[in-house]
Design a protein around this motif. Sequence first.
Motif, PDB file in Angstrom:
ATOM      1  N   PHE A   1       0.833  -1.243  -0.137  1.00 61.31           N
ATOM      2  CA  PHE A   1      -0.040   0.043   0.123  1.00 61.31           C
ATOM      3  C   PHE A   1       1.046   1.199   0.058  1.00 61.31           C
ATOM      4  CE2 PHE A   1      -4.211  -2.267   0.987  1.00 61.31           C
ATOM      5  CZ  PHE A   1      -4.764  -1.628   0.511  1.00 61.31           C
ATOM      6  N   THR A   2       1.917   1.434   0.819  1.00 57.59           N
ATOM      7  CA  THR A   2       2.933   2.460   0.842  1.00 57.59           C
ATOM      8  C   THR A   2       3.252   2.803  -0.236  1.00 57.59           C
ATOM      9  OG1 THR A   2       2.615   2.137   3.469  1.00 57.59           O
ATOM     10  CG2 THR A   2       4.413   3.622   2.485  1.00 57.59           C
ATOM     11  N   ALA A   3       4.316   1.733  -0.822  1.00 52.85           N
ATOM     12  CA  ALA A   3       5.016   1.921  -1.866  1.00 52.85           C
ATOM     13  C   ALA A   3       4.469   2.397  -3.240  1.00 52.85           C
ATOM     14  CB  ALA A   3       5.822   0.881  -2.119  1.00 52.85           C
ATOM     15  N   SER A   4       3.250   1.830  -3.365  1.00 51.94           N
ATOM     16  CA  SER A   4       2.278   1.803  -4.646  1.00 51.94           C
ATOM     17  C   SER A   4       2.161   3.210  -4.913  1.00 51.94           C
ATOM     18  CB  SER A   4       1.212   1.098  -4.591  1.00 51.94           C
ATOM     19  OG  SER A   4       1.645  -0.542  -4.688  1.00 51.94           O
ATOM     20  N   GLY A   5       1.484   3.741  -3.967  1.00 53.06           N
ATOM     21  CA  GLY A   5       0.940   5.202  -4.076  1.00 53.06           C
ATOM     22  C   GLY A   5       2.046   6.305  -4.262  1.00 53.06           C
ATOM     23  N   LEU A   6       3.084   6.233  -3.470  1.00 54.73           N
ATOM     24  CA  LEU A   6       4.326   7.005  -3.724  1.00 54.73           C
ATOM     25  C   LEU A   6       4.786   6.755  -5.293  1.00 54.73           C
ATOM     26  CD1 LEU A   6       5.699   7.272  -0.286  1.00 54.73           C
ATOM     27  CD2 LEU A   6       4.452   8.990  -1.486  1.00 54.73           C
ATOM     28  N   GLY A   7       5.385   5.855  -5.534  1.00 55.35           N
ATOM     29  CA  GLY A   7       5.728   5.255  -6.744  1.00 55.35           C
ATOM     30  C   GLY A   7       4.889   5.813  -7.990  1.00 55.35           C
ATOM     31  N   GLU A   8       3.841   5.553  -7.974  1.00 56.22           N
ATOM     32  CA  GLU A   8       2.782   5.744  -8.723  1.00 56.22           C
ATOM     33  C   GLU A   8       2.814   7.328  -9.193  1.00 56.22           C
ATOM     34  OE1 GLU A   8       1.736   4.332 -11.324  1.00 56.22           O
ATOM     35  OE2 GLU A   8       0.903   2.478 -10.767  1.00 56.22           O
ATOM     36  N   LEU A   9       2.672   8.068  -7.962  1.00 58.58           N
ATOM     37  CA  LEU A   9       2.708   9.455  -7.986  1.00 58.58           C
ATOM     38  C   LEU A   9       3.818  10.215  -8.966  1.00 58.58           C
ATOM     39  CD1 LEU A   9       1.366  12.348  -7.353  1.00 58.58           C
ATOM     40  CD2 LEU A   9       2.573  12.275  -5.172  1.00 58.58           C
ATOM     41  N   VAL A  10       4.871   9.678  -8.561  1.00 61.40           N
ATOM     42  CA  VAL A  10       6.272  10.241  -8.946  1.00 61.40           C
ATOM     43  C   VAL A  10       6.145   9.847 -10.717  1.00 61.40           C
ATOM     44  CG1 VAL A  10       8.818   9.919  -9.056  1.00 61.40           C
ATOM     45  CG2 VAL A  10       7.696  10.268  -7.048  1.00 61.40           C
ATOM     46  N   ASP A  11       5.868   8.710 -10.834  1.00 65.13           N
ATOM     47  CA  ASP A  11       6.065   8.224 -12.367  1.00 65.13           C
ATOM     48  C   ASP A  11       4.675   8.982 -13.200  1.00 65.13           C
ATOM     49  OD1 ASP A  11       5.625   6.617 -14.593  1.00 65.13           O
ATOM     50  OD2 ASP A  11       5.127   4.797 -13.647  1.00 65.13           O
ATOM     51  N   THR A  12       3.668   8.904 -12.703  1.00 63.82           N
ATOM     52  CA  THR A  12       2.480   9.558 -13.519  1.00 63.82           C
ATOM     53  C   THR A  12       2.823  11.336 -13.826  1.00 63.82           C
ATOM     54  OG1 THR A  12       0.842   8.251 -12.307  1.00 63.82           O
ATOM     55  CG2 THR A  12      -0.182  10.145 -13.653  1.00 63.82           C
ATOM     56  N   VAL A  13       3.299  11.984 -12.700  1.00 60.98           N
ATOM     57  CA  VAL A  13       3.597  13.277 -13.063  1.00 60.98           C
ATOM     58  C   VAL A  13       4.470  13.447 -14.011  1.00 60.98           C
ATOM     59  CG1 VAL A  13       4.400  15.529 -12.241  1.00 60.98           C
ATOM     60  CG2 VAL A  13       2.672  14.140 -10.807  1.00 60.98           C
ATOM     61  N   ILE A  14       5.630  12.716 -14.149  1.00 61.24           N
ATOM     62  CA  ILE A  14       6.940  12.898 -15.075  1.00 61.24           C
ATOM     63  C   ILE A  14       6.293  12.402 -16.350  1.00 61.24           C
ATOM     64  CG2 ILE A  14       9.243  11.923 -15.716  1.00 61.24           C
ATOM     65  CD1 ILE A  14       9.664  11.566 -12.720  1.00 61.24           C
ATOM     66  N   PHE A  15       5.707  11.123 -16.490  1.00 65.10           N
ATOM     67  CA  PHE A  15       5.336  10.615 -17.634  1.00 65.10           C
ATOM     68  C   PHE A  15       4.249  11.457 -18.418  1.00 65.10           C
ATOM     69  CE2 PHE A  15       1.976   8.407 -19.985  1.00 65.10           C
ATOM     70  CZ  PHE A  15       3.209   7.552 -21.072  1.00 65.10           C
ATOM     71  N   CYS A  16       3.362  11.924 -17.669  1.00 61.98           N
ATOM     72  CA  CYS A  16       2.161  12.926 -18.487  1.00 61.98           C
ATOM     73  C   CYS A  16       2.680  14.071 -18.828  1.00 61.98           C
ATOM     74  CB  CYS A  16       1.118  13.179 -17.377  1.00 61.98           C
ATOM     75  SG  CYS A  16       0.146  11.440 -17.071  1.00 61.98           S
ATOM     76  N   THR A  17       3.857  14.540 -18.194  1.00 67.15           N
ATOM     77  CA  THR A  17       4.379  15.859 -18.459  1.00 67.15           C
ATOM     78  C   THR A  17       5.122  15.792 -19.827  1.00 67.15           C
ATOM     79  OG1 THR A  17       4.526  16.663 -16.167  1.00 67.15           O
ATOM     80  CG2 THR A  17       5.869  17.815 -17.896  1.00 67.15           C
ATOM     81  N   ILE A  18       5.780  14.639 -20.258  1.00 67.98           N
ATOM     82  CA  ILE A  18       6.560  14.329 -21.284  1.00 67.98           C
ATOM     83  C   ILE A  18       6.072  14.047 -22.220  1.00 67.98           C
ATOM     84  CG2 ILE A  18       8.751  13.350 -22.052  1.00 67.98           C
ATOM     85  CD1 ILE A  18       9.905  13.142 -19.403  1.00 67.98           C
ATOM     86  N   ALA A  19       5.033  13.037 -22.010  1.00 68.78           N
ATOM     87  CA  ALA A  19       4.266  12.183 -23.127  1.00 68.78           C
ATOM     88  C   ALA A  19       2.932  13.324 -23.463  1.00 68.78           C
ATOM     89  CB  ALA A  19       3.576  10.995 -22.667  1.00 68.78           C
ATOM     90  N   ALA A  20       2.677  14.384 -22.863  1.00 69.93           N
ATOM     91  CA  ALA A  20       1.618  15.201 -23.237  1.00 69.93           C
ATOM     92  C   ALA A  20       1.814  15.422 -24.961  1.00 69.93           C
ATOM     93  CB  ALA A  20       1.461  16.469 -22.376  1.00 69.93           C
TER      94      ALA A  20
END
Length: 260
Positions: free
Chosen positions: A176-195
């Motif tokens: 539970f702990t690791a999934s939320g933080l990892g996905e937050l970092v991943d999503t912000v970086i990915f969406c910013t570059i891939a937009a």
Amino acid sequence: MTSPNSTPTSQYPGSPAGAVYADRGSSHFDILLAAMVTVVILSGIGAAKGVTFGTVPGTGFEIITDGGFFLFPLAYILGDVITELYGPRAARRAIITSFSVSVIATLSYQVIIALPPFPDDYGLAKQDALELALGPVWIVVVAGLAGFAAGQSLNSFLVGRMKQRSGERGLIGRLFTASGLGELVDTVIFCTIAAAAIGITTVEQWAQYTLLGFLYKVLVQYAAIPVTAAVIRWLKRTDPTYQARLSRLADRAPADPTKV
């Protein structure tokens, strides 16, 4: 002999605590690695397509995502399994392997696009379709490399450190702990570059795309945690190297004075 994946930690009275990991050469790692590589490659292709499901009635919130949205949470689930069973070092190897293969696939797409097509209408139409579909994939791969490497590395680091502290206990809490933080970092970086590759042009669209992506990925991972934990426990039970190291750790653990 100490496993390259194992990390010695302090012992907890009455419990075989400490980070125990299986050998990567055991029967499950190759299957998990192949699955992660496949998911990453297919996600890179799918994410080049922007997808909209319209707007939420009464809110004006536009549901924007990409064609790889339904696949990518599986990469994190597989990463959790690999980290828990084989350790952070094996997880890093899986991340590097996945994106090395993804880069090779992206270069192959560019070579395929550059090759001269048949000069008839059908051949030229296929060439245009390939350029439109596979041309932007390299941007998505760069976005995925940056986001997944940062997010999954954080995810694996947290799972590994928490396991060092609690040993075999607390598996659900680690996930539970690791999934939320990892996905937050991943999503912000990915969406910013891939937009740009997807066709997102406004800050509002980016915010909606990022928020929806984060919520979806986390909810899928959280919903899958009971299954993920059950799979992890089954793999631990059936992996002889894991069980052997767990037994040796239990033999070295000091007795609980409260039970003497």
